[in-house]
Write an enzyme that holds these catalytic residues in place. Structure first.
Site, PDB file in Angstrom:
ATOM      1  N   SER A  39       0.802  -1.228   0.000  1.00 37.89           N
ATOM      2  CA  SER A  39       0.000   0.000   0.000  1.00 37.89           C
ATOM      3  C   SER A  39       0.835   1.277   0.000  1.00 37.89           C
ATOM      4  CB  SER A  39      -0.932   0.010   1.208  1.00 37.89           C
ATOM      5  OG  SER A  39      -0.192  -0.146   2.403  1.00 37.89           O
ATOM      6  N   ASP A 328      -3.771   7.700   8.079  1.00 38.80           N
ATOM      7  CA  ASP A 328      -4.642   6.787   8.823  1.00 38.80           C
ATOM      8  C   ASP A 328      -3.750   6.031   9.801  1.00 38.80           C
ATOM      9  OD1 ASP A 328      -3.386   4.742   7.376  1.00 38.80           O
ATOM     10  OD2 ASP A 328      -5.090   4.424   6.024  1.00 38.80           O
ATOM     11  N   HIS A 331      -0.745   4.502   7.464  1.00 41.55           N
ATOM     12  CA  HIS A 331      -0.052   5.132   6.331  1.00 41.55           C
ATOM     13  C   HIS A 331       0.290   6.596   6.568  1.00 41.55           C
ATOM     14  CE1 HIS A 331      -2.569   1.800   4.678  1.00 41.55           C
ATOM     15  NE2 HIS A 331      -1.404   1.486   4.155  1.00 41.55           N
TER      16      HIS A 331
END
Ligand code: NAG
Ligand code: NAG
Ligand code: NAG
Length: 353
Positions: A39, A328, A331
């Site tokens: 990610s 978040d 991340h």
């Protein structure tokens, strides 16, 4: 006269490109950028995958992206794959290979195969129902066929040999598969598990070499024990960084760095470069005030302590994202990526030549 004008314009365009990003050594050209991984790199390859929770093509993701579009990038704006392409003067965004709107004209300057939730360990990707490293490689092979159709065989070989391939993996293996879900702990202690993912990483780099990649930048695993989610789950009442997780990461990174040295000796003309992101990122997290941030242990979305992905949807976000290290609970914010990417490129660019 007009010939001179064209030349002057070309020179101007060319020097603008150079000054907007990192300075490349004089005889080096980077025709394309590619990304593999999780990610940190993904720009939307999971968007159509309804089986996985590792998706974020909804608000508030992309809140600071042009048009506030939630593209599937796991941050408020651009992610490192975009920023590498931009800093190297290649293009402003690195499109997801699975983007249904991907244009053939994008192929010669590079695409992105990363998939949020993936790991070097095939089991990590399987548990998250996302694109494993071997499946990312398969997409890359398919891509090469398409690229040959667009620019021909010779140019394809030139692009493969001169572009930079960025690889970011390992966080999900250590934090999720090993520590959080315990699925590998019954069979492996951390020493044996880091050996397992190292073998998988090394096989992956060898496969990349086999299909023609020569300049490969491999990120060290970041200090996963300091992400807000792990602090909440395992950092005690004070939500400290989880030292056991960071120790495991450091153990793996040491092995990774040695393995990369030995690969460079065994694969002719390969420049696999170990990119230390662990230390610069840890410094930002621990000394966040020095970098102009106000919060280093919570994300901007929701309470910041546990939310990521779907838990971030329909929830309030912090008033000023520039105060936050994390977007978040897993991340970093675009602002952090914009500090790390130029730093890493400046430090390592000469090793790719
Ligand atoms: C670039 O130039 C340097 C110094 O002249 C040389 O050592 C290096 O091999 C060159 N690199 C390429 C890719 O030609
Ligand atoms: C993704 O889903 C959309 C909407 O359902 C569809 O139009 C598109 O073709 C899909 N893309 C891929 C690559 O499967
Ligand atoms: C970890 O496991 C390996 C093999 O399973 C074993 O040889 C080694 O002694 C173990 N290490 C520790 C620190 O327990």
């Amino acid at each position: 006269m007009s010939h001179l004008l064209v030349r002057l314009t070309l020179i101007l365009v060319f020097s603008c490109k150079i000054t907007s990003g990192v300075k490349l050594p004089p005889n080096v050209s980077v025709p394309a950028v590619f990304a593999f991984g999780d990610s940190i790199m993904d720009t939307g390859n999971n968007n159509n995958n309804t089986l996985t929770f590792a998706r974020c093509n909804f608000k508030p993701y992309g809140n600071d992206f042009p048009g506030k579009i939630p593209t599937g990038r796991f941050s408020n704006g651009k992610v490192p794959s975009d920023l590498f392409a931009e800093e190297l003067g290649v293009k402003d965004y690195l499109p997801a290979y699975l983007d249904p709107k991907l244009q053939p004209s994008e192929l010669p300057t590079g695409v992105n195969f990363a998939s949020g939730g993936a790991g070097y360990d095939q089991l990590t990707s399987k548990l998250a129902s996302v694109i494993s490293v071997s499946a990312q490689l398969d997409m890359f092979k398919e891509y090469i066929g398409k690229l040959k159709g667009v620019v021909g065989e010779d140019r394809t070989n030139f692009i493969l040999a001169n572009s930079i391939f960025f690889v970011v993996l390992g966080s999900n293996d250590i934090s999720n598969t090993y520590f959080f879900s315990h699925v590998r702990q019954a069979q492996y202690n951390i020493s044996a598990y880091t050996d397992l993912i190292l073998r998988s990483a090394s096989d992956f780099f060898k496969e990349l070499y086999k299909v023609g990649a020569r300049r490969v930048g491999v990120f060290s695993v970041p200090p996963v024990g300091c992400v807000p989610f792990q602090r909440t789950m395992a950092g005690g009442a004070e939500r400290k960084c989880v030292q056991e997780y960071n120790n495991a990461v450091m153990l793996f990174n040491e092995k990774l760095s040695k393995e990369i040295n030995s690969l460079n000796q065994n694969l002719p003309n390969s420049r696999v470069v170990y990119l230390d992101v662990y230390n610069p990122f840890l410094d930002i997290v621990l000394n966040y005030q020095n970098y102009g941030y106000k919060v280093g242990d919570r994300g901007c979305c929701g309470t910041g302590k546990i939310e990521a992905g779907l838990l971030c949807s329909h929830i309030r976000t912090c008033p000023n994202v520039l105060d936050f290290v994390f977007w978040d609970s897993f991340h970093p914010t675009e602002s952090v990526y914009k500090k790390l990417v130029p730093l890493i490129l400046q430090r390592y660019i000469n090793q790719f030549t």
